[in-house]
Design a protein around this motif. Structure first.
Motif, short mmCIF file in Angstrom:
data_model
loop_
_atom_site.label_atom_id
_atom_site.label_comp_id
_atom_site.label_asym_id
_atom_site.label_seq_id
_atom_site.Cartn_x
_atom_site.Cartn_y
_atom_site.Cartn_z
N ILE A 58 0.86 -1.18 0.00
CA ILE A 58 0.00 0.00 0.00
C ILE A 58 0.90 1.23 0.00
N GLY A 59 0.69 2.10 -0.95
CA GLY A 59 1.50 3.31 -1.04
C GLY A 59 0.67 4.51 -1.43
N GLY A 60 1.30 5.66 -1.40
CA GLY A 60 0.58 6.86 -1.79
C GLY A 60 1.47 8.07 -1.74
N GLU A 61 0.90 9.21 -2.10
CA GLU A 61 1.63 10.46 -2.04
C GLU A 61 0.65 11.63 -1.99
N ILE A 62 1.13 12.70 -1.43
CA ILE A 62 0.40 13.98 -1.39
C ILE A 62 1.25 15.01 -2.13
N ARG A 63 0.62 15.74 -3.07
CA ARG A 63 1.31 16.77 -3.82
C ARG A 63 0.69 18.13 -3.54
N ALA A 64 1.52 19.11 -3.41
CA ALA A 64 1.06 20.50 -3.29
C ALA A 64 1.82 21.33 -4.32
N ASP A 65 1.11 21.84 -5.34
CA ASP A 65 1.72 22.61 -6.43
C ASP A 65 1.35 24.08 -6.31
N TYR A 66 2.35 24.93 -6.53
CA TYR A 66 2.14 26.38 -6.52
C TYR A 66 2.82 26.94 -7.77
N ASN A 71 1.34 34.63 -20.20
CA ASN A 71 1.32 34.57 -21.66
C ASN A 71 1.49 36.00 -22.16
N THR A 72 2.64 36.28 -22.76
CA THR A 72 2.93 37.66 -23.17
C THR A 72 2.10 38.12 -24.35
N LYS A 73 1.44 37.18 -25.06
CA LYS A 73 0.62 37.54 -26.21
C LYS A 73 -0.82 37.88 -25.81
N HIS A 74 -1.18 37.62 -24.56
CA HIS A 74 -2.53 37.91 -24.10
C HIS A 74 -2.47 38.95 -22.98
N GLU A 75 -3.40 39.85 -22.98
CA GLU A 75 -3.42 40.86 -21.96
C GLU A 75 -4.59 40.70 -21.01
N THR A 76 -5.38 39.64 -21.19
CA THR A 76 -6.51 39.44 -20.29
C THR A 76 -6.01 38.96 -18.94
N ARG A 77 -6.71 39.36 -17.90
CA ARG A 77 -6.32 38.95 -16.56
C ARG A 77 -6.67 37.50 -16.26
N ASP A 78 -7.43 36.88 -17.17
CA ASP A 78 -7.76 35.48 -17.00
C ASP A 78 -6.55 34.59 -17.29
N VAL A 79 -5.68 35.01 -18.18
CA VAL A 79 -4.56 34.18 -18.63
C VAL A 79 -3.34 34.32 -17.72
N ASN A 80 -3.00 35.54 -17.34
CA ASN A 80 -1.84 35.78 -16.50
C ASN A 80 -2.25 35.74 -15.04
N ARG A 81 -1.81 34.69 -14.35
CA ARG A 81 -2.30 34.50 -12.98
C ARG A 81 -1.44 33.49 -12.23
N VAL A 82 -1.75 33.28 -10.95
CA VAL A 82 -1.16 32.20 -10.17
C VAL A 82 -2.22 31.11 -10.00
N ALA A 83 -1.77 29.88 -9.77
CA ALA A 83 -2.71 28.78 -9.62
C ALA A 83 -2.13 27.77 -8.64
N PHE A 84 -2.97 27.32 -7.69
CA PHE A 84 -2.57 26.33 -6.69
C PHE A 84 -3.33 25.03 -6.93
N GLN A 85 -2.72 23.93 -6.53
CA GLN A 85 -3.41 22.64 -6.63
C GLN A 85 -2.87 21.67 -5.59
N GLY A 86 -3.78 20.97 -4.92
CA GLY A 86 -3.42 19.90 -4.01
C GLY A 86 -3.97 18.58 -4.53
N GLU A 87 -3.18 17.53 -4.43
CA GLU A 87 -3.60 16.23 -4.96
C GLU A 87 -3.14 15.11 -4.05
N GLY A 88 -4.01 14.13 -3.87
CA GLY A 88 -3.66 12.93 -3.11
C GLY A 88 -3.79 11.70 -3.98
N ARG A 89 -2.87 10.75 -3.83
CA ARG A 89 -2.90 9.50 -4.58
C ARG A 89 -2.67 8.34 -3.62
N ILE A 90 -3.35 7.23 -3.87
CA ILE A 90 -3.13 6.03 -3.07
C ILE A 90 -3.26 4.82 -3.98
#
Length: 403
Positions: A58-66, A71-90
Protein backbone atom coordinates in the motif's frame (compact mmCIF):
# COMPACT_ATOMS: atom_id res chain seq x y z
CA UNK A 1 -0.18 -32.71 66.51
CA UNK A 2 1.01 -29.21 66.35
CA UNK A 3 -0.85 -26.32 64.67
CA UNK A 4 1.91 -26.10 61.99
CA UNK A 5 1.51 -29.76 61.04
CA UNK A 6 -2.25 -29.33 60.81
CA UNK A 7 -2.02 -26.38 58.44
CA UNK A 8 0.48 -28.16 56.18
CA UNK A 9 -1.73 -31.19 55.94
CA UNK A 10 -4.80 -29.11 55.03
CA UNK A 11 -2.88 -27.27 52.28
CA UNK A 12 -1.69 -30.55 50.77
CA UNK A 13 -5.22 -31.90 50.73
CA UNK A 14 -6.62 -28.83 48.98
CA UNK A 15 -3.86 -29.00 46.34
CA UNK A 16 -4.56 -32.68 45.66
CA UNK A 17 -8.30 -32.06 45.35
CA UNK A 18 -7.71 -29.12 42.96
CA UNK A 19 -5.44 -31.22 40.74
CA UNK A 20 -7.99 -34.00 40.58
CA UNK A 21 -10.80 -31.63 39.60
CA UNK A 22 -8.58 -29.96 36.98
CA UNK A 23 -7.90 -33.34 35.39
CA UNK A 24 -11.64 -33.75 34.85
CA UNK A 25 -11.97 -30.42 32.90
CA UNK A 26 -11.86 -30.48 29.05
CA UNK A 27 -8.55 -29.38 27.52
CA UNK A 28 -8.70 -26.26 25.26
CA UNK A 29 -6.00 -25.18 22.81
CA UNK A 30 -5.19 -21.51 22.49
CA UNK A 31 -5.97 -20.13 19.03
CA UNK A 32 -2.82 -19.19 17.08
CA UNK A 33 -2.04 -15.52 16.79
CA UNK A 34 -1.46 -14.39 13.16
CA UNK A 35 1.23 -11.80 12.75
CA UNK A 36 1.81 -9.67 9.67
CA UNK A 37 4.93 -11.00 7.98
CA UNK A 38 7.23 -9.16 5.60
CA UNK A 39 7.18 -10.39 2.00
CA UNK A 40 10.61 -9.93 0.44
CA UNK A 41 9.80 -11.71 -2.83
CA UNK A 42 8.64 -8.58 -4.67
CA UNK A 43 10.81 -5.91 -3.07
CA UNK A 44 10.47 -3.53 -0.11
CA UNK A 45 7.07 -2.53 1.26
CA UNK A 46 5.22 -5.80 0.62
CA UNK A 47 3.67 -7.89 3.41
CA UNK A 48 1.66 -11.09 3.46
CA UNK A 49 -2.07 -10.67 3.88
CA UNK A 50 -2.70 -12.76 7.03
CA UNK A 51 -3.95 -16.24 6.25
CA UNK A 52 -2.97 -16.07 2.55
CA UNK A 53 0.08 -16.40 0.31
CA UNK A 54 -0.68 -13.04 -1.34
CA UNK A 55 1.69 -10.12 -0.84
CA UNK A 56 0.29 -6.59 -0.64
CA UNK A 57 1.89 -3.17 -0.88
CA UNK A 58 0.00 0.00 0.00
CA UNK A 59 1.50 3.31 -1.04
CA UNK A 60 0.58 6.86 -1.79
CA UNK A 61 1.63 10.46 -2.04
CA UNK A 62 0.40 13.98 -1.39
CA UNK A 63 1.31 16.77 -3.82
CA UNK A 64 1.06 20.50 -3.29
CA UNK A 65 1.72 22.61 -6.43
CA UNK A 66 2.14 26.38 -6.52
CA UNK A 67 2.55 27.98 -9.96
CA UNK A 68 2.65 31.29 -11.76
CA UNK A 69 1.65 31.45 -15.42
CA UNK A 70 2.16 34.22 -17.95
CA UNK A 71 1.32 34.57 -21.66
CA UNK A 72 2.93 37.66 -23.17
CA UNK A 73 0.62 37.54 -26.21
CA UNK A 74 -2.53 37.91 -24.10
CA UNK A 75 -3.42 40.86 -21.96
CA UNK A 76 -6.51 39.44 -20.29
CA UNK A 77 -6.32 38.95 -16.56
CA UNK A 78 -7.76 35.48 -17.00
CA UNK A 79 -4.56 34.18 -18.63
CA UNK A 80 -1.84 35.78 -16.50
CA UNK A 81 -2.30 34.50 -12.98
CA UNK A 82 -1.16 32.20 -10.17
CA UNK A 83 -2.71 28.78 -9.62
CA UNK A 84 -2.57 26.33 -6.69
CA UNK A 85 -3.41 22.64 -6.63
CA UNK A 86 -3.42 19.90 -4.01
CA UNK A 87 -3.60 16.23 -4.96
CA UNK A 88 -3.66 12.93 -3.11
CA UNK A 89 -2.90 9.50 -4.58
CA UNK A 90 -3.13 6.03 -3.07
CA UNK A 91 -2.45 2.64 -4.64
CA UNK A 92 -2.76 -1.04 -3.78
CA UNK A 93 -0.51 -3.65 -5.39
CA UNK A 94 -1.36 -7.32 -4.63
CA UNK A 95 0.83 -10.14 -6.01
CA UNK A 96 0.78 -13.93 -5.79
CA UNK A 97 3.17 -16.46 -7.30
CA UNK A 98 1.29 -19.27 -9.05
CA UNK A 99 2.21 -22.29 -11.18
CA UNK A 100 1.08 -20.27 -14.20
CA UNK A 101 3.14 -17.21 -13.38
CA UNK A 102 2.60 -14.01 -11.40
CA UNK A 103 -0.97 -13.04 -10.52
CA UNK A 104 -1.12 -9.30 -9.86
CA UNK A 105 -3.88 -6.76 -9.26
CA UNK A 106 -3.21 -3.02 -9.15
CA UNK A 107 -5.59 -0.23 -8.14
CA UNK A 108 -4.89 3.51 -7.87
CA UNK A 109 -7.17 6.42 -7.13
CA UNK A 110 -6.37 10.13 -7.38
CA UNK A 111 -8.18 13.04 -5.78
CA UNK A 112 -7.45 16.74 -6.16
CA UNK A 113 -8.88 20.08 -5.17
CA UNK A 114 -9.04 23.21 -7.33
CA UNK A 115 -7.43 21.69 -10.38
CA UNK A 116 -4.81 23.73 -12.23
CA UNK A 117 -6.15 24.75 -15.65
CA UNK A 118 -5.05 26.79 -18.64
CA UNK A 119 -7.47 29.57 -17.73
CA UNK A 120 -7.70 31.29 -14.40
CA UNK A 121 -11.41 30.58 -13.90
CA UNK A 122 -11.13 26.77 -13.86
CA UNK A 123 -11.57 25.08 -10.49
CA UNK A 124 -13.00 21.75 -9.44
CA UNK A 125 -12.67 18.85 -7.04
CA UNK A 126 -12.00 15.57 -8.81
CA UNK A 127 -11.98 11.98 -7.61
CA UNK A 128 -10.93 9.50 -10.28
CA UNK A 129 -9.72 5.96 -10.80
CA UNK A 130 -6.22 6.26 -12.27
CA UNK A 131 -5.64 2.54 -12.87
CA UNK A 132 -7.42 -0.74 -12.13
CA UNK A 133 -6.01 -3.82 -13.85
CA UNK A 134 -5.20 -7.52 -13.46
CA UNK A 135 -2.05 -9.23 -14.72
CA UNK A 136 -1.74 -13.01 -14.96
CA UNK A 137 1.33 -14.36 -16.65
CA UNK A 138 1.49 -12.38 -19.90
CA UNK A 139 -2.15 -11.23 -19.72
CA UNK A 140 -3.13 -7.66 -18.79
CA UNK A 141 -6.81 -6.79 -18.43
CA UNK A 142 -8.56 -3.68 -17.12
CA UNK A 143 -7.89 0.06 -16.97
CA UNK A 144 -4.17 0.58 -17.65
CA UNK A 145 -1.75 2.82 -19.52
CA UNK A 146 -1.86 2.30 -23.28
CA UNK A 147 0.89 -0.07 -24.41
CA UNK A 148 1.63 2.24 -27.37
CA UNK A 149 3.54 4.73 -25.21
CA UNK A 150 6.44 4.14 -22.81
CA UNK A 151 7.77 7.56 -21.77
CA UNK A 152 4.65 8.88 -20.06
CA UNK A 153 4.09 5.68 -18.07
CA UNK A 154 7.61 5.39 -16.65
CA UNK A 155 9.21 8.87 -16.84
CA UNK A 156 6.54 11.51 -17.50
CA UNK A 157 5.86 12.06 -13.81
CA UNK A 158 9.22 13.75 -13.22
CA UNK A 159 7.85 17.20 -14.21
CA UNK A 160 4.50 19.02 -14.16
CA UNK A 161 5.11 21.03 -17.35
CA UNK A 162 3.42 19.93 -20.61
CA UNK A 163 4.96 17.54 -23.15
CA UNK A 164 3.67 15.65 -26.19
CA UNK A 165 3.50 11.86 -26.16
CA UNK A 166 0.90 9.11 -25.78
CA UNK A 167 -0.37 9.56 -22.22
CA UNK A 168 -3.78 7.88 -22.00
CA UNK A 169 -5.04 5.32 -19.53
CA UNK A 170 -7.55 3.11 -21.35
CA UNK A 171 -9.63 -0.02 -20.95
CA UNK A 172 -7.72 -2.80 -22.67
CA UNK A 173 -7.05 -6.51 -23.02
CA UNK A 174 -3.44 -7.36 -23.86
CA UNK A 175 -1.02 -10.25 -23.99
CA UNK A 176 2.78 -9.99 -23.76
CA UNK A 177 4.96 -12.86 -24.93
CA UNK A 178 8.53 -13.12 -23.62
CA UNK A 179 11.08 -14.66 -26.01
CA UNK A 180 14.17 -14.55 -23.79
CA UNK A 181 17.16 -12.27 -23.97
CA UNK A 182 14.96 -9.29 -23.08
CA UNK A 183 12.85 -9.54 -26.26
CA UNK A 184 9.06 -9.31 -25.97
CA UNK A 185 6.00 -8.67 -28.12
CA UNK A 186 2.62 -7.30 -27.04
CA UNK A 187 -0.75 -7.33 -28.76
CA UNK A 188 -3.24 -4.99 -27.07
CA UNK A 189 -6.93 -4.48 -27.85
CA UNK A 190 -7.80 -1.01 -26.51
CA UNK A 191 -11.00 1.01 -26.25
CA UNK A 192 -10.88 3.43 -29.19
CA UNK A 193 -13.11 5.93 -27.40
CA UNK A 194 -10.19 6.68 -25.06
CA UNK A 195 -7.99 7.45 -28.09
CA UNK A 196 -10.21 10.09 -29.68
CA UNK A 197 -9.49 13.73 -30.41
CA UNK A 198 -13.00 15.03 -31.08
CA UNK A 199 -13.50 17.02 -34.27
CA UNK A 200 -14.51 20.60 -33.51
CA UNK A 201 -12.21 23.04 -35.28
CA UNK A 202 -13.77 23.39 -38.76
CA UNK A 203 -15.96 26.27 -39.83
CA UNK A 204 -19.15 24.21 -39.65
CA UNK A 205 -19.58 22.85 -36.12
CA UNK A 206 -21.38 19.68 -35.11
CA UNK A 207 -18.85 17.12 -36.43
CA UNK A 208 -18.88 14.28 -33.92
CA UNK A 209 -17.62 10.74 -33.68
CA UNK A 210 -19.98 7.88 -34.47
CA UNK A 211 -20.24 4.68 -32.47
CA UNK A 212 -17.20 2.45 -32.15
CA UNK A 213 -17.46 -0.52 -34.52
CA UNK A 214 -14.20 -2.11 -33.42
CA UNK A 215 -11.55 -1.22 -30.83
CA UNK A 216 -8.04 0.06 -31.46
CA UNK A 217 -5.38 -2.57 -32.13
CA UNK A 218 -1.92 -1.82 -30.71
CA UNK A 219 1.22 -3.86 -31.37
CA UNK A 220 4.58 -3.48 -29.60
CA UNK A 221 8.04 -5.01 -30.05
CA UNK A 222 10.49 -4.34 -27.22
CA UNK A 223 14.03 -5.08 -26.05
CA UNK A 224 14.79 -4.64 -22.34
CA UNK A 225 18.46 -4.74 -21.33
CA UNK A 226 20.62 -3.63 -18.42
CA UNK A 227 21.90 -0.71 -20.53
CA UNK A 228 18.45 0.54 -21.54
CA UNK A 229 15.27 -0.16 -23.48
CA UNK A 230 14.07 -0.06 -27.11
CA UNK A 231 10.45 -0.16 -28.32
CA UNK A 232 8.62 0.03 -31.64
CA UNK A 233 4.84 0.59 -31.57
CA UNK A 234 1.97 0.66 -34.04
CA UNK A 235 -1.77 1.33 -33.73
CA UNK A 236 -4.90 1.17 -35.87
CA UNK A 237 -7.74 3.52 -34.92
CA UNK A 238 -11.21 3.88 -36.43
CA UNK A 239 -12.49 7.43 -36.97
CA UNK A 240 -15.98 7.80 -38.35
CA UNK A 241 -18.54 10.58 -38.05
CA UNK A 242 -22.04 10.16 -36.72
CA UNK A 243 -24.89 9.51 -39.14
CA UNK A 244 -26.10 13.11 -38.89
CA UNK A 245 -22.79 14.35 -40.24
CA UNK A 246 -22.97 12.15 -43.33
CA UNK A 247 -25.97 14.15 -44.59
CA UNK A 248 -23.95 17.34 -44.65
CA UNK A 249 -20.51 16.13 -45.70
CA UNK A 250 -20.89 12.82 -47.55
CA UNK A 251 -19.35 9.45 -46.80
CA UNK A 252 -15.58 9.38 -46.40
CA UNK A 253 -13.59 6.75 -48.25
CA UNK A 254 -11.04 6.39 -45.44
CA UNK A 255 -12.39 5.43 -42.03
CA UNK A 256 -9.20 4.02 -40.51
CA UNK A 257 -6.44 6.03 -38.88
CA UNK A 258 -3.07 4.78 -37.74
CA UNK A 259 -0.03 5.70 -35.67
CA UNK A 260 3.55 4.48 -35.41
CA UNK A 261 6.18 5.31 -32.82
CA UNK A 262 9.50 4.39 -31.28
CA UNK A 263 11.27 4.74 -27.92
CA UNK A 264 14.97 4.59 -27.01
CA UNK A 265 16.16 4.66 -23.39
CA UNK A 266 19.83 4.79 -22.40
CA UNK A 267 20.69 4.37 -18.74
CA UNK A 268 23.60 6.53 -17.53
CA UNK A 269 25.59 4.57 -14.93
CA UNK A 270 27.51 7.58 -13.65
CA UNK A 271 24.45 8.86 -11.80
CA UNK A 272 21.85 7.16 -9.63
CA UNK A 273 18.78 6.79 -11.88
CA UNK A 274 20.70 8.51 -14.66
CA UNK A 275 18.84 8.29 -17.96
CA UNK A 276 18.38 9.73 -21.43
CA UNK A 277 15.16 8.83 -23.24
CA UNK A 278 13.69 9.86 -26.59
CA UNK A 279 10.24 8.95 -27.90
CA UNK A 280 8.68 9.98 -31.23
CA UNK A 281 5.52 9.14 -33.15
CA UNK A 282 3.63 9.89 -36.36
CA UNK A 283 -0.16 9.67 -36.80
CA UNK A 284 -2.80 9.94 -39.50
CA UNK A 285 -6.35 10.17 -38.16
CA UNK A 286 -5.18 9.04 -34.70
CA UNK A 287 -3.71 12.19 -33.18
CA UNK A 288 -4.29 11.21 -29.57
CA UNK A 289 -1.27 8.92 -29.90
CA UNK A 290 0.83 12.08 -30.40
CA UNK A 291 -0.38 13.72 -27.18
CA UNK A 292 -2.38 16.24 -29.24
CA UNK A 293 -4.89 16.61 -26.42
CA UNK A 294 -2.19 18.30 -24.30
CA UNK A 295 -1.49 21.20 -26.66
CA UNK A 296 -1.66 24.66 -25.13
CA UNK A 297 -2.97 26.83 -27.98
CA UNK A 298 -5.39 24.70 -29.97
CA UNK A 299 -6.13 21.20 -31.24
CA UNK A 300 -6.03 19.59 -34.65
CA UNK A 301 -8.52 16.77 -34.44
CA UNK A 302 -8.69 13.27 -35.87
CA UNK A 303 -11.21 14.30 -38.53
CA UNK A 304 -13.86 16.86 -39.34
CA UNK A 305 -11.94 18.97 -41.81
CA UNK A 306 -13.79 20.13 -44.89
CA UNK A 307 -11.96 19.84 -48.20
CA UNK A 308 -12.74 22.94 -50.24
CA UNK A 309 -12.93 21.11 -53.58
CA UNK A 310 -14.55 17.74 -52.83
CA UNK A 311 -16.57 18.68 -49.74
CA UNK A 312 -15.19 15.53 -48.05
CA UNK A 313 -13.98 15.02 -44.50
CA UNK A 314 -10.21 14.70 -44.15
CA UNK A 315 -8.08 13.21 -41.42
CA UNK A 316 -5.66 15.21 -39.31
CA UNK A 317 -1.98 14.31 -39.57
CA UNK A 318 1.09 15.08 -37.52
CA UNK A 319 4.10 13.99 -35.51
CA UNK A 320 5.58 14.63 -32.09
CA UNK A 321 8.75 13.95 -30.13
CA UNK A 322 9.81 14.17 -26.48
CA UNK A 323 13.20 13.76 -24.82
CA UNK A 324 14.39 13.74 -21.21
CA UNK A 325 17.81 13.84 -19.56
CA UNK A 326 17.87 13.32 -15.81
CA UNK A 327 19.30 11.67 -12.72
CA UNK A 328 20.49 12.25 -9.17
CA UNK A 329 23.43 14.64 -8.95
CA UNK A 330 23.95 13.85 -5.26
CA UNK A 331 22.11 11.48 -2.89
CA UNK A 332 19.67 14.31 -2.05
CA UNK A 333 19.58 16.39 -5.25
CA UNK A 334 18.19 15.33 -8.62
CA UNK A 335 17.54 17.21 -11.87
CA UNK A 336 15.53 16.71 -15.06
CA UNK A 337 15.49 18.50 -18.42
CA UNK A 338 12.56 17.74 -20.75
CA UNK A 339 11.92 19.06 -24.26
CA UNK A 340 9.15 18.19 -26.72
CA UNK A 341 7.69 19.28 -30.05
CA UNK A 342 4.44 18.62 -31.93
CA UNK A 343 3.38 19.46 -35.49
CA UNK A 344 -0.21 18.74 -36.56
CA UNK A 345 -2.14 19.85 -39.62
CA UNK A 346 -5.35 19.46 -41.61
CA UNK A 347 -7.16 21.41 -44.31
CA UNK A 348 -6.84 25.09 -43.47
CA UNK A 349 -5.24 24.56 -40.04
CA UNK A 350 -1.73 23.90 -38.77
CA UNK A 351 -0.51 23.95 -35.15
CA UNK A 352 3.13 23.76 -34.03
CA UNK A 353 4.25 23.82 -30.41
CA UNK A 354 7.53 23.31 -28.52
CA UNK A 355 8.11 22.98 -24.79
CA UNK A 356 11.16 23.03 -22.52
CA UNK A 357 10.98 22.25 -18.79
CA UNK A 358 13.71 21.98 -16.15
CA UNK A 359 13.49 21.15 -12.47
CA UNK A 360 15.52 20.33 -9.39
CA UNK A 361 14.34 17.72 -6.87
CA UNK A 362 15.68 18.20 -3.34
CA UNK A 363 15.06 15.44 -0.81
CA UNK A 364 14.58 17.12 2.57
CA UNK A 365 14.11 13.82 4.39
CA UNK A 366 13.31 10.38 3.03
CA UNK A 367 9.87 10.51 1.42
CA UNK A 368 9.61 14.33 1.30
CA UNK A 369 10.86 16.38 -1.69
CA UNK A 370 10.73 20.00 -2.83
CA UNK A 371 10.93 20.61 -6.61
CA UNK A 372 11.24 24.07 -8.18
CA UNK A 373 10.52 24.07 -11.92
CA UNK A 374 10.37 26.42 -14.89
CA UNK A 375 8.69 25.83 -18.28
CA UNK A 376 8.62 27.66 -21.61
CA UNK A 377 6.05 26.90 -24.31
CA UNK A 378 6.18 28.33 -27.84
CA UNK A 379 3.40 27.94 -30.37
CA UNK A 380 2.47 28.91 -33.93
CA UNK A 381 -1.03 28.58 -35.33
CA UNK A 382 -1.81 29.01 -39.00
CA UNK A 383 -5.50 28.99 -39.89
CA UNK A 384 -6.92 30.01 -43.27
CA UNK A 385 -3.65 31.75 -44.12
CA UNK A 386 -3.51 33.79 -40.89
CA UNK A 387 -0.51 33.16 -38.61
CA UNK A 388 -0.49 33.66 -34.85
CA UNK A 389 2.48 33.26 -32.52
CA UNK A 390 2.06 32.36 -28.85
CA UNK A 391 4.40 31.84 -25.92
CA UNK A 392 3.98 30.95 -22.27
CA UNK A 393 6.34 31.09 -19.31
CA UNK A 394 5.43 29.08 -16.25
CA UNK A 395 7.27 28.68 -12.94
CA UNK A 396 6.42 26.99 -9.71
CA UNK A 397 7.31 24.57 -6.97
CA UNK A 398 5.97 21.17 -5.95
CA UNK A 399 6.06 19.74 -2.42
CA UNK A 400 5.60 15.98 -2.40
CA UNK A 401 5.30 13.46 0.43
CA UNK A 402 5.55 9.81 -0.65
CA UNK A 403 4.82 6.87 1.63
Amino acid sequence: MTMKSLLLGAAAGIATLGAARAADLPMTKAEPVEYVKVCSTFGPGFFYIPGTDTCLKIGGEIRADYRAYGNTKHETRDVNRVAFQGEGRIWFDARTDTDWGLLRSYFQINADGYTYSKTGNGKSNNFAVDKAFIQFGGLTAGFAHSFFGYYDNFYGDTIFGPYYAESSTVNLLAYTAQFGGGFSATLSIEDGREHRIQGSTIENSGIFYGGQQYPDVVGVLALDQSWGYLQASGAIHQFRSSEADLTDFGIRKNKVGWAAGGTALLKIPYFDNGHFIVEGQYADGALEYLGAGNTEFGTVDDYGFKDATTNALKSGKGWSIVGELGGNITPVLGANLVASYIDTKATGLKIQEATVSANLIYTVVKGFTVSPEITYVWGKIKQDGIKTDENVVEGGVRLKRTF
